[in-house]
Design a protein around this motif. Sequence first.
Motif, PDB file in Angstrom:
ATOM      1  N   HIS A 278      70.926  59.665 -24.975  1.00 52.46           N
ATOM      2  CA  HIS A 278      70.684  61.097 -25.130  1.00 52.46           C
ATOM      3  C   HIS A 278      72.018  61.830 -25.290  1.00 52.46           C
ATOM      4  O   HIS A 278      72.995  61.520 -24.625  1.00 52.46           O
ATOM      5  N   GLY A 279      72.035  62.782 -26.211  1.00 54.95           N
ATOM      6  CA  GLY A 279      73.259  63.539 -26.428  1.00 54.95           C
ATOM      7  C   GLY A 279      74.324  62.767 -27.189  1.00 54.95           C
ATOM      8  O   GLY A 279      75.503  63.158 -27.150  1.00 54.95           O
ATOM      9  N   LEU A 280      73.936  61.692 -27.875  1.00 58.09           N
ATOM     10  CA  LEU A 280      74.913  60.924 -28.648  1.00 58.09           C
ATOM     11  C   LEU A 280      75.507  61.807 -29.740  1.00 58.09           C
ATOM     12  O   LEU A 280      74.787  62.460 -30.490  1.00 58.09           O
ATOM     13  N   THR A 281      76.826  61.819 -29.848  1.00 53.50           N
ATOM     14  CA  THR A 281      77.513  62.684 -30.806  1.00 53.50           C
ATOM     15  C   THR A 281      78.265  61.882 -31.854  1.00 53.50           C
ATOM     16  O   THR A 281      78.535  60.687 -31.682  1.00 53.50           O
ATOM     17  N   ALA A 282      78.599  62.557 -32.942  1.00 52.23           N
ATOM     18  CA  ALA A 282      79.413  61.935 -33.983  1.00 52.23           C
ATOM     19  C   ALA A 282      80.772  61.541 -33.421  1.00 52.23           C
ATOM     20  O   ALA A 282      81.343  60.507 -33.806  1.00 52.23           O
ATOM     21  N   GLU A 283      81.280  62.346 -32.507  1.00 56.76           N
ATOM     22  CA  GLU A 283      82.577  62.040 -31.893  1.00 56.76           C
ATOM     23  C   GLU A 283      82.526  60.716 -31.144  1.00 56.76           C
ATOM     24  O   GLU A 283      83.449  59.889 -31.236  1.00 56.76           O
ATOM     25  N   ALA A 284      81.433  60.504 -30.393  1.00 57.69           N
ATOM     26  CA  ALA A 284      81.298  59.268 -29.623  1.00 57.69           C
ATOM     27  C   ALA A 284      81.196  58.052 -30.529  1.00 57.69           C
ATOM     28  O   ALA A 284      81.791  57.001 -30.271  1.00 57.69           O
TER      29      ALA A 284
ATOM     30  N   ALA B 268      63.761  55.938 -27.091  1.00 57.89           N
ATOM     31  CA  ALA B 268      64.322  55.925 -28.446  1.00 57.89           C
ATOM     32  C   ALA B 268      65.381  57.004 -28.636  1.00 57.89           C
ATOM     33  O   ALA B 268      66.038  57.041 -29.682  1.00 57.89           O
ATOM     34  N   GLY B 269      65.526  57.880 -27.617  1.00 61.20           N
ATOM     35  CA  GLY B 269      66.588  58.883 -27.690  1.00 61.20           C
ATOM     36  C   GLY B 269      66.134  60.302 -27.930  1.00 61.20           C
ATOM     37  O   GLY B 269      66.975  61.212 -27.999  1.00 61.20           O
ATOM     38  N   PHE B 270      64.806  60.529 -28.077  1.00 60.42           N
ATOM     39  CA  PHE B 270      64.328  61.891 -28.300  1.00 60.42           C
ATOM     40  C   PHE B 270      64.432  62.703 -27.006  1.00 60.42           C
ATOM     41  O   PHE B 270      64.262  62.167 -25.907  1.00 60.42           O
ATOM     42  N   ALA B 271      64.664  63.993 -27.147  1.00 63.71           N
ATOM     43  CA  ALA B 271      64.907  64.843 -25.993  1.00 63.71           C
ATOM     44  C   ALA B 271      63.716  64.888 -25.053  1.00 63.71           C
ATOM     45  O   ALA B 271      63.862  64.858 -23.837  1.00 63.71           O
ATOM     46  N   ASP B 272      62.502  64.958 -25.628  1.00 64.46           N
ATOM     47  CA  ASP B 272      61.295  64.993 -24.812  1.00 64.46           C
ATOM     48  C   ASP B 272      60.111  64.578 -25.675  1.00 64.46           C
ATOM     49  O   ASP B 272      60.245  64.370 -26.894  1.00 64.46           O
ATOM     50  N   ALA B 273      58.933  64.475 -25.033  1.00 60.32           N
ATOM     51  CA  ALA B 273      57.742  64.012 -25.737  1.00 60.32           C
ATOM     52  C   ALA B 273      57.341  64.960 -26.859  1.00 60.32           C
ATOM     53  O   ALA B 273      56.883  64.523 -27.924  1.00 60.32           O
TER      54      ALA B 273
END
Length: 339
Positions: A231-237, A293-298
């Motif tokens: 969650h919150g994966l960024t391009a920077e990471a 899968a990484g979605f913020a919520d249902a």
Amino acid sequence: MNGSGIAEVARWSTRDLPAPQRLDVWADVLTSAMIPLYVRTSNPREFEANMTVVACGPLTVVRQSGTPHTCGRGRSELARSGKRQYHLMMSLNNTYHVSHRNDLCLAPGDLVLVDSDLNCGIDLVRWYEFLNIGVPVEWLKRWIPDVGSLVGRRIPGNSNWGAALAAYLVQLLPDAVANAPVPHSVLADQVGALLALIAHEMSGQEPHSKPAERSLRDRVSDCLAQRCHEHGLTAEAVADSLGISVRTLHRALAGCQQTFADQLLDARMICALRMLESKIFSRMTVGEIGRRAGFADASHFTRVMRRRMGVTPQQLRMHRGTDSSDTAARNAAESDEDQ
């Protein structure tokens, strides 16, 4: 059949067959009319399918409709195949999912070119109305020297020449083709010419990108496939894990006509679809699958799935028969909360 005379239209339907025989008979019909395909459904007794077929010069025009199911080509079907051919496919009414070189979510009017020599999976999650054009290899190569550049790629139905081809194909009703007042070779040549224009139009989307950009794009895709659940994966990471700058990452994706946000969403959708379609996760609610899968919520997961596939995660899971009874109840409660 002569060049401009009446062609014979072949028609098949499972409607009058006993329910237990429908899947097997339909698979035989597909093999006879097109190529060997497996056919699977979680509700075999409710399975229904219809098909009309007509020759149009070198092309074979196939119209299909029926109940939701999955079909495709694996090792067994490839082994039983004869001469290689291409198939140009388009849904006329609903969104569907195709796995063929790429994982694609195709809306009505979008097109995809399928190579019979490659594995393919098609997931039809609602009542479907479908167009499939059988295209000989050598004939298509006269129009497009590098046919492989189109195989497995989404041809947008709203692009300049994609819209023109989609509108033309909608008019190729088997009875209209059979009674066409012009030679069938002329009708077929319109398809070839439009595909050549599409190939030229799409050539600017990726082949003009640099090899280094495509290589880096693939590295980003591999990284996202492994980390999309974060969650919150960024391009920077992601850039940091690949040892490149954020600017280099964005520049490489832009060179391939893609963005980091789209790549990340695609990776999460593919991850979620695999879990929804697996019995291993049958006792897990769709909300938990979305979160994994990484979605913020249902709710976000459901909105994205409905927008891309035309169905909710729960509807897809029920169609595939991978929802246990106790999980179905929890999913229903979860759905009520989202609303």
